[in-house]
Design an enzyme around this catalytic site. Structure first.
Site, mmCIF file in Angstrom:
data_model
loop_
_atom_site.group_PDB
_atom_site.id
_atom_site.type_symbol
_atom_site.label_atom_id
_atom_site.label_comp_id
_atom_site.label_asym_id
_atom_site.label_seq_id
_atom_site.Cartn_x
_atom_site.Cartn_y
_atom_site.Cartn_z
ATOM 1 N N SER A 192 0.829 -1.204 0.000
ATOM 2 C CA SER A 192 0.000 0.000 0.000
ATOM 3 C C SER A 192 0.860 1.248 0.000
ATOM 4 O O SER A 192 1.983 1.257 0.546
ATOM 5 C CB SER A 192 -0.862 -0.035 1.267
ATOM 6 O OG SER A 192 -1.387 1.234 1.526
ATOM 7 N N TYR B 166 -1.614 -0.730 10.670
ATOM 8 C CA TYR B 166 -1.899 -1.323 9.356
ATOM 9 C C TYR B 166 -0.718 -1.091 8.406
ATOM 10 O O TYR B 166 -0.198 -2.032 7.782
ATOM 11 C CB TYR B 166 -3.180 -0.722 8.758
ATOM 12 C CG TYR B 166 -3.342 -1.022 7.284
ATOM 13 C CD1 TYR B 166 -3.561 -2.322 6.841
ATOM 14 C CD2 TYR B 166 -3.234 -0.011 6.319
ATOM 15 C CE1 TYR B 166 -3.681 -2.609 5.484
ATOM 16 C CE2 TYR B 166 -3.354 -0.282 4.971
ATOM 17 C CZ TYR B 166 -3.576 -1.585 4.557
ATOM 18 O OH TYR B 166 -3.681 -1.863 3.217
ATOM 19 N N LYS C 81 2.137 -3.794 6.630
ATOM 20 C CA LYS C 81 2.515 -3.899 5.208
ATOM 21 C C LYS C 81 4.034 -3.755 5.050
ATOM 22 O O LYS C 81 4.669 -4.491 4.303
ATOM 23 C CB LYS C 81 1.788 -2.825 4.382
ATOM 24 C CG LYS C 81 0.294 -3.034 4.276
ATOM 25 C CD LYS C 81 -0.015 -4.252 3.417
ATOM 26 C CE LYS C 81 -1.465 -4.655 3.457
ATOM 27 N NZ LYS C 81 -1.738 -5.959 2.845
ATOM 28 N N ASN D 191 -5.258 4.472 -4.482
ATOM 29 C CA ASN D 191 -6.634 4.394 -3.957
ATOM 30 C C ASN D 191 -7.541 3.628 -4.923
ATOM 31 O O ASN D 191 -8.092 4.234 -5.856
ATOM 32 C CB ASN D 191 -7.183 5.797 -3.710
ATOM 33 C CG ASN D 191 -6.526 6.474 -2.525
ATOM 34 O OD1 ASN D 191 -5.301 6.603 -2.469
ATOM 35 N ND2 ASN D 191 -7.318 6.884 -1.562
ATOM 36 N N ASN E 229 -13.935 4.915 3.603
ATOM 37 C CA ASN E 229 -13.353 5.442 2.368
ATOM 38 C C ASN E 229 -14.335 6.339 1.621
ATOM 39 O O ASN E 229 -15.549 6.208 1.741
ATOM 40 C CB ASN E 229 -12.891 4.311 1.455
ATOM 41 C CG ASN E 229 -11.749 3.528 2.067
ATOM 42 O OD1 ASN E 229 -11.894 2.359 2.392
ATOM 43 N ND2 ASN E 229 -10.621 4.180 2.261
ATOM 44 N N GLY F 20 -4.403 12.177 10.841
ATOM 45 C CA GLY F 20 -3.566 11.227 10.094
ATOM 46 C C GLY F 20 -3.602 11.422 8.591
ATOM 47 O O GLY F 20 -2.790 10.842 7.872
HETATM 48 P P1 NAD Z 1 -10.903 -6.884 1.388
HETATM 49 O O1 NAD Z 1 -11.066 -6.829 2.867
HETATM 50 O O2 NAD Z 1 -12.097 -6.641 0.534
HETATM 51 O O3 NAD Z 1 -10.268 -8.290 0.976
HETATM 52 C C1 NAD Z 1 -9.370 -8.995 1.801
HETATM 53 C C2 NAD Z 1 -9.899 -10.421 1.913
HETATM 54 O O4 NAD Z 1 -9.005 -11.184 2.717
HETATM 55 C C3 NAD Z 1 -11.272 -10.491 2.582
HETATM 56 O O5 NAD Z 1 -12.159 -11.224 1.744
HETATM 57 C C4 NAD Z 1 -11.012 -11.221 3.916
HETATM 58 O O6 NAD Z 1 -12.108 -12.021 4.283
HETATM 59 C C5 NAD Z 1 -9.760 -12.020 3.585
HETATM 60 N N1 NAD Z 1 -8.888 -12.322 4.734
HETATM 61 C C6 NAD Z 1 -8.390 -11.468 5.670
HETATM 62 N N2 NAD Z 1 -7.610 -12.125 6.529
HETATM 63 C C7 NAD Z 1 -7.592 -13.430 6.153
HETATM 64 C C8 NAD Z 1 -6.969 -14.590 6.652
HETATM 65 N N3 NAD Z 1 -6.206 -14.563 7.751
HETATM 66 N N4 NAD Z 1 -7.174 -15.763 6.006
HETATM 67 C C9 NAD Z 1 -7.952 -15.826 4.899
HETATM 68 N N5 NAD Z 1 -8.584 -14.746 4.375
HETATM 69 C C10 NAD Z 1 -8.399 -13.564 5.004
HETATM 70 O O7 NAD Z 1 -9.727 -5.871 1.014
HETATM 71 P P2 NAD Z 1 -9.262 -5.354 -0.418
HETATM 72 O O8 NAD Z 1 -9.636 -3.922 -0.533
HETATM 73 O O9 NAD Z 1 -9.662 -6.295 -1.484
HETATM 74 O O10 NAD Z 1 -7.684 -5.390 -0.200
HETATM 75 C C11 NAD Z 1 -6.895 -6.482 -0.627
HETATM 76 C C12 NAD Z 1 -5.465 -6.249 -0.188
HETATM 77 O O11 NAD Z 1 -5.001 -5.028 -0.737
HETATM 78 C C13 NAD Z 1 -5.298 -6.126 1.333
HETATM 79 O O12 NAD Z 1 -4.117 -6.772 1.724
HETATM 80 C C14 NAD Z 1 -5.201 -4.630 1.548
HETATM 81 O O13 NAD Z 1 -4.461 -4.323 2.701
HETATM 82 C C15 NAD Z 1 -4.483 -4.184 0.280
HETATM 83 N N6 NAD Z 1 -4.751 -2.797 -0.069
HETATM 84 C C16 NAD Z 1 -6.046 -2.359 -0.210
HETATM 85 C C17 NAD Z 1 -6.299 -1.015 -0.504
HETATM 86 C C18 NAD Z 1 -7.708 -0.516 -0.610
HETATM 87 O O14 NAD Z 1 -7.915 0.697 -0.530
HETATM 88 N N7 NAD Z 1 -8.720 -1.349 -0.825
HETATM 89 C C19 NAD Z 1 -5.237 -0.127 -0.676
HETATM 90 C C20 NAD Z 1 -3.918 -0.599 -0.546
HETATM 91 C C21 NAD Z 1 -3.706 -1.939 -0.246
HETATM 92 N N1 UDP Z 2 -12.597 11.688 2.743
HETATM 93 C C1 UDP Z 2 -13.609 12.589 3.068
HETATM 94 N N2 UDP Z 2 -14.759 12.091 3.612
HETATM 95 C C2 UDP Z 2 -14.962 10.768 3.852
HETATM 96 C C3 UDP Z 2 -13.919 9.858 3.512
HETATM 97 C C4 UDP Z 2 -12.753 10.373 2.971
HETATM 98 O O1 UDP Z 2 -13.466 13.790 2.876
HETATM 99 O O2 UDP Z 2 -16.026 10.392 4.372
HETATM 100 C C5 UDP Z 2 -11.349 12.199 2.131
HETATM 101 C C6 UDP Z 2 -10.089 11.920 2.935
HETATM 102 O O3 UDP Z 2 -9.869 12.955 3.874
HETATM 103 C C7 UDP Z 2 -9.024 11.849 1.831
HETATM 104 C C8 UDP Z 2 -9.783 11.268 0.640
HETATM 105 O O4 UDP Z 2 -11.168 11.508 0.911
HETATM 106 O O5 UDP Z 2 -8.590 13.158 1.487
HETATM 107 C C9 UDP Z 2 -9.559 9.763 0.446
HETATM 108 O O6 UDP Z 2 -9.821 9.098 1.675
HETATM 109 P P1 UDP Z 2 -9.932 7.524 1.746
HETATM 110 O O7 UDP Z 2 -10.250 7.163 3.168
HETATM 111 O O8 UDP Z 2 -10.881 7.027 0.703
HETATM 112 O O9 UDP Z 2 -8.488 7.019 1.333
HETATM 113 P P2 UDP Z 2 -7.042 7.276 2.003
HETATM 114 O O10 UDP Z 2 -6.247 7.988 0.962
HETATM 115 O O11 UDP Z 2 -7.214 8.066 3.242
HETATM 116 O O12 UDP Z 2 -6.529 5.902 2.246
#
Ligand code: NAD
Ligand code: UDP
Length: 329
Positions: free
Chosen positions: A124, A148, A152, A177, A197, A292
């Site tokens: 991330s 978190y 990572k 994002n 989000n 944050g």
């Molecule tokens: P998500 O929560 O929708 O998917 C993660 C999945 O992993 C879920 O279905 C959950 O049930 C499963 N899981 C969690 N812990 C587990 C375990 N111990 N064993 C088996 N399954 C498990 O999240 P996502 O948005 O699809 O994110 C996927 C990955 O990408 C994550 O590692 C997250 O940290 C990373 N990521 C997400 C974002 C975002 O904004 N969505 C941004 C950066 C990184």
């Molecule tokens: N944000 C907002 N209102 C909300 C959720 C998010 O104004 O209810 C703003 C947040 O301050 C950031 C952007 O939207 O500037 C993206 O936030 P998000 O939580 O989706 O992702 P982040 O980059 O923080 O992981």
């Protein structure tokens, strides 16, 4: 090639399963449904018309991993599974470190035991320090500010060391994002409880679930005062994993890539685009800054473009349209 997709029932995992199946890969999925359910797996089957070997199990359960690796000859792992809510990680750090680190360590142990040499990891942009100049290149200073992000950062280090020691091919993908949904509207982001989000909150406000969106701060040093982020369509992100797998097949060692568009979009721009393309109202109010949050974060996507041949193709309009296509159902 057979790919083990961990967290394949989740938001990004399910979209990647669709693209993998469409590209002709065989997949096996493991998910413990801690943040998802069978609907996403059923959705992937419906979109692709293909069946999926699925294990409802926790990655911290080594016996379950033994079963999967005995049942299937896995060529590559795409490791999405993890807990991802920043605020929750501050309240429950032990749970976050336990889940995210032990899942990754167990996969490494299974790779050693069953001679699997390729892994792609969901990292991330939160691993970067908040005071880097923009855009963020992969060699920008690292320094997460919550458990978190640290989980990572630590998984990246574990995988880098394991790749060096074992001659593996590991790709660390730092997502910016991810937003949007599959164009069919069948799968998308389905957060439990009140969304943290931006885009899920906008969509739910447009549905009438919330009275208004709180915009967290309009006094940042950005063109309109609201926070600027690099939003990337989840289908583009999914396709980035196919490119990363091609890279894994040809290289060893550990490589890191940003997956973003390189374009910064403000909260207000996102709200206005969502309203315009979907012809809906999104009432909002300006609220205090969220602790944050940084003013601006966007990727330098050049390395992924040059080395992986990856370039995000979908627009902010596509992101807003597809997000609404899933949420308005
Ligand atoms: P998500 O929560 O929708 O998917 C993660 C999945 O992993 C879920 O279905 C959950 O049930 C499963 N899981 C969690 N812990 C587990 C375990 N111990 N064993 C088996 N399954 C498990 O999240 P996502 O948005 O699809 O994110 C996927 C990955 O990408 C994550 O590692 C997250 O940290 C990373 N990521 C997400 C974002 C975002 O904004 N969505 C941004 C950066 C990184
Ligand atoms: N944000 C907002 N209102 C909300 C959720 C998010 O104004 O209810 C703003 C947040 O301050 C950031 C952007 O939207 O500037 C993206 O936030 P998000 O939580 O989706 O992702 P982040 O980059 O923080 O992981």
């Amino acid at each position: 090639m057979k790919i083990l997709v961990t967290g394949g029932a989740g938001y990004i995992g399910s979209h990647t399963c669709v693209e993998l199946l469409d590209a002709g890969y065989d997949i096996v999925v493991i998910d413990n449904f801690s943040n998802s359910d069978m609907a996403a797996i059923d959705g992937v089957k419906q979109i692709t018309g293909k069946d999926i070997p699925f294990y409802q199990a926790d990655l911290r359960d080594m016996a379950a991993l033994d079963q999967i690796f005995t049942d299937h000859r896995i060529d590559c792992i795409i490791h999405f599974a993890g807990k991802k809510a920043v605020g929750e990680s501050v309240a429950m750090p032990v749970e976050y470190y336990d889940n995210n680190l032990n899942s990754t360590l167990n996969l490494c142990k299974a790779m050693e035991k069953y001679d699997v040499t390729k892994l792609i990891f969901s990292s991330s942009a939160t691993v970067y320090r908040g005071d880097n100049p923009m855009p963020l290149t992969e060699d920008a200073a690292l320094g997460p500010i919550n458990p978190y992000g640290w989980s990572k950062f630590m998984c990246e280090q574990i995988l880098q060391d394991a790749a060096a020691a074992n001659g593996w091919s590991v790709v660390l993908l730092r997502y910016f994002n991810p937003v949007g949904a599959h164009t069919s509207g069948i799968i998308g982001e389905n957060p439990r409880g009140i969304p943290n989000n931006l885009i899920p909150f906008i969509a739910q406000t447009a549905c009438g679930t919330h009275r208004e969106l709180n915009i967290f701060g309009d006094d940042y040093d950005t063109p309109d005062g609201t926070g600027v982020r690099d939003y990337i369509h989840v289908v583009d992100l999914a396709l980035g994993h196919i490119k990363a797998m091609d890279y894994c097949n040809k290289n060893t060692g550990c490589a890191v890539f940003n997956l973003g568009t390189g374009k910064g979009v403000s909260v207000l721009e996102m709200v206005e685009t969502f309203k315009r393309v979907n012809q809906v109202d999104v009432p909002y109010a300006i609220a205090p800054r969220r602790p944050g949050d940084s003013a601006t974060s966007y990727a330098d996507p050049a390395k992924a473009e040059q080395i992986l041949g990856f370039r995000a193709a979908k627009s902010v309009e596509d992101m807003c349209r597809d997000s609404w296509g899933f949420n308005r159902r």
